[in-house]
Design a protein around this motif. Structure first.
Motif, mmCIF file in Angstrom:
data_model
loop_
_atom_site.group_PDB
_atom_site.id
_atom_site.type_symbol
_atom_site.label_atom_id
_atom_site.label_comp_id
_atom_site.label_asym_id
_atom_site.label_seq_id
_atom_site.Cartn_x
_atom_site.Cartn_y
_atom_site.Cartn_z
ATOM 1 N N ASN A 79 33.391 54.349 36.120
ATOM 2 C CA ASN A 79 33.539 53.745 37.456
ATOM 3 C C ASN A 79 34.792 54.207 38.189
ATOM 4 O O ASN A 79 35.026 53.807 39.323
ATOM 5 N N VAL A 80 35.613 55.034 37.532
ATOM 6 C CA VAL A 80 36.842 55.467 38.213
ATOM 7 C C VAL A 80 36.884 56.988 38.393
ATOM 8 O O VAL A 80 37.860 57.545 38.903
ATOM 9 N N GLY A 81 35.814 57.659 37.942
ATOM 10 C CA GLY A 81 35.685 59.093 38.227
ATOM 11 C C GLY A 81 36.583 60.009 37.428
ATOM 12 O O GLY A 81 36.891 61.113 37.877
ATOM 13 N N ILE A 82 36.997 59.583 36.234
ATOM 14 C CA ILE A 82 37.715 60.529 35.355
ATOM 15 C C ILE A 82 36.651 61.349 34.619
ATOM 16 O O ILE A 82 35.709 60.789 34.049
ATOM 17 N N GLU A 83 36.806 62.676 34.636
ATOM 18 C CA GLU A 83 35.762 63.528 34.063
ATOM 19 C C GLU A 83 36.129 64.034 32.675
ATOM 20 O O GLU A 83 37.290 63.963 32.277
ATOM 21 N N GLU A 84 35.106 64.573 31.987
ATOM 22 C CA GLU A 84 35.327 64.941 30.578
ATOM 23 C C GLU A 84 36.421 65.992 30.404
ATOM 24 O O GLU A 84 37.154 65.964 29.422
ATOM 25 N N ASP A 85 36.584 66.879 31.380
ATOM 26 C CA ASP A 85 37.630 67.901 31.203
ATOM 27 C C ASP A 85 39.029 67.353 31.533
ATOM 28 O O ASP A 85 40.015 68.080 31.446
ATOM 29 N N GLU A 219 41.762 52.291 37.768
ATOM 30 C CA GLU A 219 41.075 51.339 38.654
ATOM 31 C C GLU A 219 41.901 51.089 39.920
ATOM 32 O O GLU A 219 41.408 50.522 40.893
ATOM 33 N N ILE A 220 43.168 51.474 39.874
ATOM 34 C CA ILE A 220 44.046 51.233 41.022
ATOM 35 C C ILE A 220 43.989 52.447 41.956
ATOM 36 O O ILE A 220 44.249 53.581 41.521
ATOM 37 N N PRO A 221 43.665 52.226 43.234
ATOM 38 C CA PRO A 221 43.593 53.369 44.158
ATOM 39 C C PRO A 221 44.911 54.151 44.170
ATOM 40 O O PRO A 221 45.989 53.555 44.174
ATOM 41 N N GLY A 222 44.785 55.463 44.124
ATOM 42 C CA GLY A 222 45.984 56.314 44.172
ATOM 43 C C GLY A 222 46.585 56.616 42.810
ATOM 44 O O GLY A 222 47.481 57.462 42.694
ATOM 45 N N ALA A 223 46.107 55.946 41.753
ATOM 46 C CA ALA A 223 46.729 56.128 40.426
ATOM 47 C C ALA A 223 46.541 57.549 39.904
ATOM 48 O O ALA A 223 47.381 58.060 39.159
ATOM 49 N N LYS A 224 45.445 58.199 40.304
ATOM 50 C CA LYS A 224 45.199 59.548 39.771
ATOM 51 C C LYS A 224 46.293 60.533 40.186
ATOM 52 O O LYS A 224 46.479 61.558 39.551
ATOM 53 N N GLU A 225 47.003 60.213 41.251
ATOM 54 C CA GLU A 225 48.074 61.137 41.684
ATOM 55 C C GLU A 225 49.396 60.864 40.982
ATOM 56 O O GLU A 225 50.339 61.639 41.128
ATOM 57 N N VAL A 226 49.469 59.726 40.240
ATOM 58 C CA VAL A 226 50.767 59.415 39.611
ATOM 59 C C VAL A 226 50.692 59.117 38.117
ATOM 60 O O VAL A 226 51.731 59.042 37.460
ATOM 61 N N ALA A 227 49.475 58.946 37.564
ATOM 62 C CA ALA A 227 49.435 58.392 36.197
ATOM 63 C C ALA A 227 48.701 59.253 35.174
ATOM 64 O O ALA A 227 47.781 60.017 35.491
ATOM 65 N N ILE A 228 49.161 59.070 33.935
ATOM 66 C CA ILE A 228 48.516 59.581 32.724
ATOM 67 C C ILE A 228 48.117 58.328 31.945
ATOM 68 O O ILE A 228 48.875 57.355 31.935
ATOM 69 N N GLU A 229 46.955 58.333 31.300
ATOM 70 C CA GLU A 229 46.613 57.166 30.473
ATOM 71 C C GLU A 229 46.422 57.614 29.034
ATOM 72 O O GLU A 229 45.737 58.598 28.761
ATOM 73 N N VAL A 230 47.040 56.866 28.109
ATOM 74 C CA VAL A 230 46.899 57.172 26.685
ATOM 75 C C VAL A 230 46.204 55.993 26.012
ATOM 76 O O VAL A 230 46.451 54.839 26.365
ATOM 77 N N ALA A 248 44.089 60.724 29.070
ATOM 78 C CA ALA A 248 43.396 61.149 30.294
ATOM 79 C C ALA A 248 44.444 61.619 31.295
ATOM 80 O O ALA A 248 45.371 60.858 31.637
ATOM 81 N N ILE A 249 44.341 62.870 31.707
ATOM 82 C CA ILE A 249 45.264 63.407 32.729
ATOM 83 C C ILE A 249 44.430 63.927 33.902
ATOM 84 O O ILE A 249 43.740 64.950 33.789
ATOM 85 N N PRO A 250 44.460 63.212 35.022
ATOM 86 C CA PRO A 250 43.649 63.632 36.166
ATOM 87 C C PRO A 250 44.124 64.969 36.738
ATOM 88 O O PRO A 250 45.317 65.276 36.700
ATOM 89 N N LYS A 251 43.150 65.719 37.256
ATOM 90 C CA LYS A 251 43.504 67.017 37.880
ATOM 91 C C LYS A 251 44.414 66.790 39.082
ATOM 92 O O LYS A 251 45.189 67.657 39.462
ATOM 93 N N ALA A 252 44.304 65.603 39.670
ATOM 94 C CA ALA A 252 45.090 65.315 40.876
ATOM 95 C C ALA A 252 46.566 65.048 40.578
ATOM 96 O O ALA A 252 47.372 64.925 41.511
ATOM 97 N N LEU A 253 46.915 64.952 39.292
ATOM 98 C CA LEU A 253 48.335 64.698 38.964
ATOM 99 C C LEU A 253 49.095 66.023 38.962
ATOM 100 O O LEU A 253 48.885 66.886 38.108
ATOM 101 N N LEU A 254 49.989 66.150 39.922
ATOM 102 C CA LEU A 254 50.709 67.416 40.110
ATOM 103 C C LEU A 254 52.224 67.178 40.056
ATOM 104 O O LEU A 254 52.698 66.104 40.434
ATOM 105 N N GLY A 258 53.538 71.297 42.931
ATOM 106 C CA GLY A 258 52.097 71.472 43.060
ATOM 107 C C GLY A 258 51.397 71.939 41.787
ATOM 108 O O GLY A 258 50.179 72.084 41.761
ATOM 109 N N PHE A 259 52.143 72.165 40.696
ATOM 110 C CA PHE A 259 51.533 72.637 39.451
ATOM 111 C C PHE A 259 50.881 71.457 38.714
ATOM 112 O O PHE A 259 51.495 70.386 38.584
ATOM 113 N N PRO A 260 49.648 71.633 38.211
ATOM 114 C CA PRO A 260 48.982 70.511 37.537
ATOM 115 C C PRO A 260 49.624 70.155 36.190
ATOM 116 O O PRO A 260 49.839 71.031 35.353
ATOM 117 N N VAL A 261 49.903 68.865 36.006
ATOM 118 C CA VAL A 261 50.511 68.384 34.758
ATOM 119 C C VAL A 261 49.573 68.681 33.580
ATOM 120 O O VAL A 261 50.009 69.055 32.488
#
Ligand SMILES: Cc1ncc(COP(=O)(O)O)c(C=O)c1O
Length: 391
Positions: A79-85, A219-230, A248-254, A258-261
């Motif tokens: 429900n939060v759109g984190i993908e397998e990669d 689940e929190i809007p905007g978290a993909k740009e700031v968070a890693i979840e373990v 889980a490390i979103p592609k949007a976390l830079l 601008g380099f992806p974490v």
């Protein structure tokens, strides 16, 4: 000395008194993990396959087997759109916490809940991020300790927290057992965003949440740009020895350039970790099947019943207790007393091992953590002894 080592030494010194362990072996007739999860385990099958020409496999993908990555993504993050990669399978959350320190290096500053799971601070010390230990305040220099007490409902007053590069945050929290609300986590994500900080969110106990507190930071809007979840299979499926977790490390976390974490983390995983055991991964996949998932929920339910027994015991004795509802830990307040003193008193007089709150940071002073991870018979017996001691 590490707190858990200290407790082991204390146990050893009190060996003549300890019958909790004897009780453990003699009385238990039911083991939640064996009863609820083991029937769906594929560990034997996978281990056997490895001994055959057809089933043998060597090194796998360092990031984890695709099927397991996909299953973690669809089970916990659909429900939060984190993908397998964006999922990296690990040999447990603790190992990944140290890998994050390697990822960010020794030149970063960090903030941590006080009290919190000791691995965040200890791995930061090992990495050389901190100053000296200051005995008078029981804190390491160069770490921002975010005080979490009953007075602030175990959520830090962010207006008093300085900017740091990294923020470790665990919800539901070990040891206080409290889960942050959606509103609180929204503030935390905004705080990280405003400060250009990376939030490392530990959700090792998320399956224990039974109210509407978020189970994932994403689940929190905007978290993909700031968070890693373990996270981890340890507390849901009893994999403490099997060893399996994920990050889980979103592609949007830079980074700010601008380099992806995730690309850097991928390099760490490929360099210093060759992937989780294929036997453990097969069993993790079995846990995420419909039957396996139900088994994990039953394990969680069993420990939550233990938690209710412990909560009720201390409440009936007049103590203020916290946590318990969304976590397998009960945080008991002994106002004005040293937590090591209370720990020793309980150990010597009831032969039950608890955990002194101050071992989780100075904010834990005056508290003791009582864990619900035990067999029902032992929990009931321990509670009988607590009642005897504190009546
Ligand atoms: C908050 C928290 N994170 C991580 C861990 C460790 O998990 P794992 O067994 O996957 O290393 C623990 C274990 O107690 C924990 O309490």
């Amino acid at each position: 000395m590490n707190m858990f080592l200290n407790i082991s030494v204390d146990r050893f010194l009190h060996m003549p008194y300890i019958d909790y362990y004897l009780t453990w072996q003699v009385v238990c007739i039911k083991h939640p993990v064996l009863d609820f999860v083991f029937p769906y385990s594929t560990i034997w099958q996978r281990a056997h396959e490895l001994s055959t020409l057809k089933g043998y496999s060597g090194y796998g993908a360092e990031q984890g087997e695709n099927q397991l990555r996909a299953s973690i993504a669809s089970t916990y993050y659909a429900n939060v759109g984190i993908e397998e990669d964006e999922i990296f399978v690990s040999d447990g959350a603790k190992s990944d916490i140290s890998r994050f320190q390697v990822l960010f290096g020794s030149n970063v500053t960090m903030a941590v809940q006080d009290p919190s799971y000791p691995a965040y601070v200890d791995s930061s010390v090992i990495m050389g991020q901190t100053g000296q230990f200051q005995k008078d305040v029981e804190k390491y220099g160069n770490i921002a300790y975010m005080r979490c007490t009953p007075e602030n409902e175990f959520f830090p007053d962010l207006s008093t927290v300085p900017r740091t590069d990294i923020i470790f945050f665990c919800s539901p929290n070990n040891p206080t057992g409290s889960a942050a609300s959606r509103e609180q986590l929204t503030k935390l994500v905004q705080f990280a965003k405003d400060n250009g900080s990376i939030l490392i969110y530990d959700s090792a106990y998320a399956m224990y949440i039974c109210d509407d507190s978020p189970k994932s930071i994403f689940e929190i809007p905007g978290a993909k740009e700031v968070a890693i979840e373990v996270s981890s299979f340890s507390k849901y499926a009893g994999f403490t020895g099997v060893r399996l977790g994920w990050t889980a490390i979103p592609k949007a976390l830079l980074y700010s350039d601008g380099f992806p974490v995730a690309k850097d983390f991928n390099r760490i995983v490929c360099t210093s970790f060759n992937g989780a055991s294929n036997i453990a991964q097969a069993d993790g996949l079995a846990c995420l099947s419909p039957d396996g998932f139900k088994g994990m929920m039953d394990v969680v339910g069993y420990y939550k019943e233990n938690t209710a027994i412990i909560m009720e015991t201390f409440k009936s004795l007049g103590y203020k207790v916290y946590g318990g509802k969304n976590a397998p830990y009960v945080w008991v307040h002994f106002p004005g007393r040293s937590s090591w003193e209370v720990f020793s008193e309980i150990l010597e007089k009831t032969h039950v091992v608890t955990t002194p709150g101050s071992g989780f940071g100075p904010g834990g002073e005056g508290f003791v953590r009582v864990s619900a991870f035990g067999h029902r018979e032992n929990v009931v017996e321990a509670c009988r002894r607590f009642k005897e001691l504190y009546k």
